[in-house]
Design a protein around this motif. Structure first.
Motif, PDB file in Angstrom:
ATOM      1  N   ASP A 271      -2.315   5.346   8.830  1.00  0.00           N
ATOM      2  CA  ASP A 271      -3.670   5.379   8.280  1.00  0.00           C
ATOM      3  C   ASP A 271      -3.620   4.813   6.865  1.00  0.00           C
ATOM      4  O   ASP A 271      -3.231   5.495   5.920  1.00  0.00           O
ATOM      5  N   ARG A 272      -4.021   3.552   6.727  1.00  0.00           N
ATOM      6  CA  ARG A 272      -3.935   2.911   5.405  1.00  0.00           C
ATOM      7  C   ARG A 272      -4.958   3.453   4.415  1.00  0.00           C
ATOM      8  O   ARG A 272      -4.872   3.185   3.226  1.00  0.00           O
ATOM      9  N   THR A 273      -5.924   4.208   4.903  1.00  0.00           N
ATOM     10  CA  THR A 273      -6.897   4.798   3.975  1.00  0.00           C
ATOM     11  C   THR A 273      -6.376   6.105   3.374  1.00  0.00           C
ATOM     12  O   THR A 273      -6.970   6.623   2.426  1.00  0.00           O
ATOM     13  N   ALA A 274      -5.287   6.635   3.926  1.00  0.00           N
ATOM     14  CA  ALA A 274      -4.695   7.863   3.365  1.00  0.00           C
ATOM     15  C   ALA A 274      -4.081   7.523   2.004  1.00  0.00           C
ATOM     16  O   ALA A 274      -3.378   6.519   1.871  1.00  0.00           O
ATOM     17  N   PRO A 275      -4.322   8.335   0.985  1.00  0.00           N
ATOM     18  CA  PRO A 275      -3.818   8.017  -0.361  1.00  0.00           C
ATOM     19  C   PRO A 275      -2.292   7.960  -0.411  1.00  0.00           C
ATOM     20  O   PRO A 275      -1.600   8.825   0.152  1.00  0.00           O
ATOM     21  N   LEU A 276      -1.791   6.940  -1.072  1.00  0.00           N
ATOM     22  CA  LEU A 276      -0.366   6.811  -1.355  1.00  0.00           C
ATOM     23  C   LEU A 276      -0.217   6.512  -2.847  1.00  0.00           C
ATOM     24  O   LEU A 276      -0.765   5.521  -3.338  1.00  0.00           O
TER      25      LEU A 276
ATOM     26  N   LEU B 272      -2.751  -4.109  -2.626  1.00  0.00           N
ATOM     27  CA  LEU B 272      -3.687  -3.203  -3.282  1.00  0.00           C
ATOM     28  C   LEU B 272      -5.042  -3.186  -2.582  1.00  0.00           C
ATOM     29  O   LEU B 272      -5.759  -2.184  -2.637  1.00  0.00           O
ATOM     30  N   ARG B 273      -5.379  -4.288  -1.924  1.00  0.00           N
ATOM     31  CA  ARG B 273      -6.676  -4.351  -1.232  1.00  0.00           C
ATOM     32  C   ARG B 273      -6.606  -3.746   0.168  1.00  0.00           C
ATOM     33  O   ARG B 273      -7.607  -3.243   0.680  1.00  0.00           O
ATOM     34  N   ALA B 274      -5.414  -3.798   0.770  1.00  0.00           N
ATOM     35  CA  ALA B 274      -5.293  -3.440   2.190  1.00  0.00           C
ATOM     36  C   ALA B 274      -4.921  -1.986   2.417  1.00  0.00           C
ATOM     37  O   ALA B 274      -4.789  -1.565   3.570  1.00  0.00           O
ATOM     38  N   ALA B 275      -4.722  -1.231   1.361  1.00  0.00           N
ATOM     39  CA  ALA B 275      -4.342   0.171   1.532  1.00  0.00           C
ATOM     40  C   ALA B 275      -4.846   0.972   0.345  1.00  0.00           C
ATOM     41  O   ALA B 275      -5.160   0.421  -0.717  1.00  0.00           O
ATOM     42  N   ASN B 276      -4.914   2.281   0.542  1.00  0.00           N
ATOM     43  CA  ASN B 276      -5.337   3.183  -0.532  1.00  0.00           C
ATOM     44  C   ASN B 276      -4.111   3.508  -1.384  1.00  0.00           C
ATOM     45  O   ASN B 276      -3.586   4.611  -1.377  1.00  0.00           O
ATOM     46  N   LEU B 277      -3.665   2.467  -2.107  1.00  0.00           N
ATOM     47  CA  LEU B 277      -2.420   2.520  -2.869  1.00  0.00           C
ATOM     48  C   LEU B 277      -2.725   2.589  -4.362  1.00  0.00           C
ATOM     49  O   LEU B 277      -3.484   1.781  -4.892  1.00  0.00           O
ATOM     50  N   GLN B 278      -2.144   3.565  -5.008  1.00  0.00           N
ATOM     51  CA  GLN B 278      -2.250   3.700  -6.462  1.00  0.00           C
ATOM     52  C   GLN B 278      -0.854   3.616  -7.049  1.00  0.00           C
ATOM     53  O   GLN B 278       0.064   4.312  -6.599  1.00  0.00           O
ATOM     54  N   ILE B 279      -0.670   2.760  -8.048  1.00  0.00           N
ATOM     55  CA  ILE B 279       0.627   2.601  -8.707  1.00  0.00           C
ATOM     56  C   ILE B 279       0.497   3.097 -10.139  1.00  0.00           C
ATOM     57  O   ILE B 279      -0.365   2.640 -10.893  1.00  0.00           O
ATOM     58  N   VAL B 280       1.343   4.049 -10.526  1.00  0.00           N
ATOM     59  CA  VAL B 280       1.322   4.597 -11.876  1.00  0.00           C
ATOM     60  C   VAL B 280       2.752   4.632 -12.405  1.00  0.00           C
ATOM     61  O   VAL B 280       3.716   4.587 -11.647  1.00  0.00           O
ATOM     62  N   GLY B 281       2.873   4.717 -13.702  1.00  0.00           N
ATOM     63  CA  GLY B 281       4.178   4.888 -14.328  1.00  0.00           C
ATOM     64  C   GLY B 281       4.296   6.290 -14.885  1.00  0.00           C
ATOM     65  O   GLY B 281       3.302   6.960 -15.159  1.00  0.00           O
ATOM     66  N   SER B 282       5.537   6.734 -15.053  1.00  0.00           N
ATOM     67  CA  SER B 282       5.771   8.044 -15.654  1.00  0.00           C
ATOM     68  C   SER B 282       6.941   7.929 -16.614  1.00  0.00           C
ATOM     69  O   SER B 282       8.026   7.475 -16.239  1.00  0.00           O
ATOM     70  N   GLY B 283       6.707   8.312 -17.867  1.00  0.00           N
ATOM     71  CA  GLY B 283       7.754   8.235 -18.872  1.00  0.00           C
ATOM     72  C   GLY B 283       7.172   8.464 -20.251  1.00  0.00           C
ATOM     73  O   GLY B 283       6.007   8.862 -20.396  1.00  0.00           O
TER      74      GLY B 283
END
Length: 328
Positions: A237-242, A262-273
């Protein structure tokens, strides 16, 4: 204000031994310098008992980390365990402009420290806190981990990645898939909480991790992009958050991510540091992490090493991938 530039003053009056970076392209040397002096209200002189050799420490000592400040000569070390003038045992974290921790004594701001139980092992605390903090802050501050979430750890055979497997399980992940290049170390991870292990280049990884909720990525670079592409293609399910959390860059600093992902899935990219997590949030999380480590919740292999051997040990892998901890 950078207070790390007067290392060799007052040697005759208040000498001590320390590791000193004299050039960004060479390991630190073990030499005698002047003891640091508290300058700001509330600062405290501490006797250093243990200081871990972390990737962050190496990066700053090479002038290569994004948080690096100052120039040689400087004392390396971003955190440590020591005993203050109040006779209390503390874990402390130094700001980039403060004196480093790889010395017999350093000056700390007690507000950036946590009191420790008197019977805890300073070497174990110094070894574990920095690598554990990477995933702890990611899953507590950047992407709070829902109970029962599924997590993929990329780069799980490094010190921080191995700790991330344990932290994710401790914080409530129902599944933790560990991917790394060292198959010998991968084989040890089920005992530390991994529910599945897969070599990083194995084609089975995408199918195994297709429906995870969070990726803790210590790899980045082209390898991580390849995993991202294959994983998203197999997601049920590409609409499920990742949420993809960039924590480290063992595979390279640059990652060419196609816009289509980024357009084809509910993908969020973040950094941590450092920088993406406010300092007040880091300090607020330290007590719970210290408590978990002091209780023996996590396993980490530590190699206690005399500070006098800093030049030889700096770039030499510790046996079994243990975290080097210098003891002044």
């Amino acid at each position: 204000m950078d207070r790390t530039t007067n290392l060799f003053q007052h040697i005759q009056e208040r000498p001590m031994k320390a590791a000193v970076v004299t050039s960004f392209d060479r390991p630190p040397i073990y030499t005698e310098i002047g003891e640091p002096v508290p300058e700001l209200p509330g600062e405290m002189l501490v006797e250093v008992l243990a200081a871990g050799l972390h990737q962050l420490t190496r990066g700053r000592a090479a002038g290569a980390h994004y948080s690096s400040t100052g120039s040689p000569p400087l004392v390396p070390g971003v955190d440590g365990v020591g005993r203050g003038t109040d006779n209390r045992l503390r874990y402390f974290v130094q700001a980039p402009d403060q004196h480093g921790t790889m010395a017999e004594r350093t000056v700390i701001d007690p507000r950036r420290s946590i009191e420790l139980p008197g019977d805890c092992d300073p070497v174990a605390i110094a070894a574990a806190m920095n690598p554990a903090m990477a995933s702890w802050l990611a899953l507590r501050c950047r992407v709070p981990l829902p109970t029962g979430a599924k997590v993929l750890v990329l780069g799980a055979t490094g010190s921080s990645g191995t700790m991330a497997v344990q932290v994710a399980r401790h914080l409530g992940a129902s599944q933790v898939i560990a991917a790394g290049r060292d198959e010998h170390k991968l084989a040890r991870l089920p005992a530390l909480g991994a529910t599945a292990v897969v070599p990083l280049g194995d084609e089975r990884l995408a199918a195994q991790a297709a429906d995870v909720d969070i990726v803790l990525d210590f790899v980045w670079g082209d390898s991580a992009v390849g995993v991202m592409e294959r994983l998203l293609r197999q997601r049920s399910d590409r609409t499920a958050p990742l949420t993809w959390v960039h924590v480290g860059s063992m595979g390279g600093e640059a990652a060419a991510i196609p816009g289509a992902l980024l357009r084809a899935a509910n993908l969020q990219i973040v950094g941590s540091g450092h920088g993406s997590v406010p300092e007040r949030a880091i300090l607020a999380e330290l007590p719970a992490l210290v408590q978990a480590i002091a209780r023996g919740t996590f396993r980490i292999d530590a190699a206690a090493t005399p500070l006098s051997a800093v030049e030889q040990a700096w770039n030499r892998p510790a046996p079994g991938g243990a975290r080097v901890v210098f003891t002044p």
